[in-house]
Motif scaffolding. Sequence first.
Motif, PDB file in Angstrom:
ATOM      1  N   HIS A 192       0.819  -1.220   0.000  1.00  0.00           N
ATOM      2  CA  HIS A 192       0.000   0.000   0.000  1.00  0.00           C
ATOM      3  C   HIS A 192       0.849   1.265   0.000  1.00  0.00           C
ATOM      4  N   LEU A 193       2.126   1.141   0.327  1.00  0.00           N
ATOM      5  CA  LEU A 193       3.001   2.331   0.303  1.00  0.00           C
ATOM      6  C   LEU A 193       3.116   2.904  -1.107  1.00  0.00           C
ATOM      7  N   ARG A 194       2.842   2.081  -2.124  1.00  0.00           N
ATOM      8  CA  ARG A 194       2.841   2.589  -3.505  1.00  0.00           C
ATOM      9  C   ARG A 194       1.745   3.635  -3.700  1.00  0.00           C
ATOM     10  N   HIS A 195       0.704   3.527  -2.875  1.00  0.00           N
ATOM     11  CA  HIS A 195      -0.415   4.466  -3.015  1.00  0.00           C
ATOM     12  C   HIS A 195      -0.339   5.602  -2.001  1.00  0.00           C
ATOM     13  N   THR A 196       0.268   5.347  -0.844  1.00  0.00           N
ATOM     14  CA  THR A 196       0.214   6.347   0.233  1.00  0.00           C
ATOM     15  C   THR A 196       1.500   7.167   0.377  1.00  0.00           C
ATOM     16  N   SER A 197       2.613   6.686  -0.139  1.00  0.00           N
ATOM     17  CA  SER A 197       3.864   7.430   0.037  1.00  0.00           C
ATOM     18  C   SER A 197       4.074   8.398  -1.122  1.00  0.00           C
ATOM     19  N   SER A 198       5.067   9.254  -0.985  1.00  0.00           N
ATOM     20  CA  SER A 198       5.403  10.191  -2.061  1.00  0.00           C
ATOM     21  C   SER A 198       6.164   9.514  -3.192  1.00  0.00           C
ATOM     22  N   VAL A 199       6.553   8.267  -2.987  1.00  0.00           N
ATOM     23  CA  VAL A 199       7.351   7.570  -4.005  1.00  0.00           C
ATOM     24  C   VAL A 199       6.464   7.055  -5.127  1.00  0.00           C
ATOM     25  N   GLY A 200       5.341   6.434  -4.764  1.00  0.00           N
ATOM     26  CA  GLY A 200       4.429   5.918  -5.776  1.00  0.00           C
ATOM     27  C   GLY A 200       4.897   4.604  -6.367  1.00  0.00           C
ATOM     28  N   HIS A 201       4.434   4.324  -7.588  1.00  0.00           N
ATOM     29  CA  HIS A 201       4.700   3.029  -8.208  1.00  0.00           C
ATOM     30  C   HIS A 201       6.120   2.914  -8.758  1.00  0.00           C
ATOM     31  N   ASP A 202       6.691   4.034  -9.130  1.00  0.00           N
ATOM     32  CA  ASP A 202       7.990   3.976  -9.795  1.00  0.00           C
ATOM     33  C   ASP A 202       9.136   3.878  -8.790  1.00  0.00           C
ATOM     34  N   GLU A 203      10.188   3.230  -9.221  1.00  0.00           N
ATOM     35  CA  GLU A 203      11.421   3.208  -8.425  1.00  0.00           C
ATOM     36  C   GLU A 203      12.139   4.532  -8.673  1.00  0.00           C
TER      37      GLU A 203
END
Lengths: 77, 130
Positions: free
Chosen positions: A10-21
């Motif tokens: 879920h960090l892909r959706h909630t963090s500032s990083v998102g899906h991309d590396e």
Amino acid sequence: MRVTITVHGHLRHTSSVGHDELTVTLPDGGSLRVRDLLGTLNILEEEVKEVNLNGRRARMDTTLRGRVHLEFFPRQG
Amino acid sequence: MEEFGSLEELVAALRERQVREVAVTGKVATTTSPGGGQVVFRGRLVVCADLGRGRQECYTEHVMPYVTETEAPEMALLPDHAADLRAAQRSLARQLRAYRHEYQAVMEAARAALADRLARAGVEVTEPEG
């Protein structure tokens, strides 16, 4: 210093990083620790189950130097 | 891992193996100019098919690079750790902000175009595991 950041679950959706590396360039010095990045990445320490540094398990107070790859795994999802 | 030079070559190889699913991973590298006034983004989309037993066949699509001017150049490092730390955090925040506001949409458009090409070739894109 070059820091590559990958988040999972879920960090892909909630963090500032998102899906991309993301690979970011940061000024050297300051004894930057993993914990020091969390606020800017919009990640709560409590939601992190595990953090890996260059493929090995690390702690929140691990200091970052040189070229590093950080991966954050959440407690849920 | 075997790397193909074009998406069409990868799709042809997958078709031979009757593989119809791939994962697409986005990778973005930022480079800041001395002083931090400019941020350069370079993106890649890595398309990989898992063939089992740790074997993968992949293709890397390069996304248009992008240069942006940041609103506040980095300050010179001050001679104490707290100031160095704040400088690193500010730099990270600036790069993330520029990425989200200016480059993330470029990556998403490239990802959508790639997914469309794959769909037309009969290949489905799945979410990377983890």
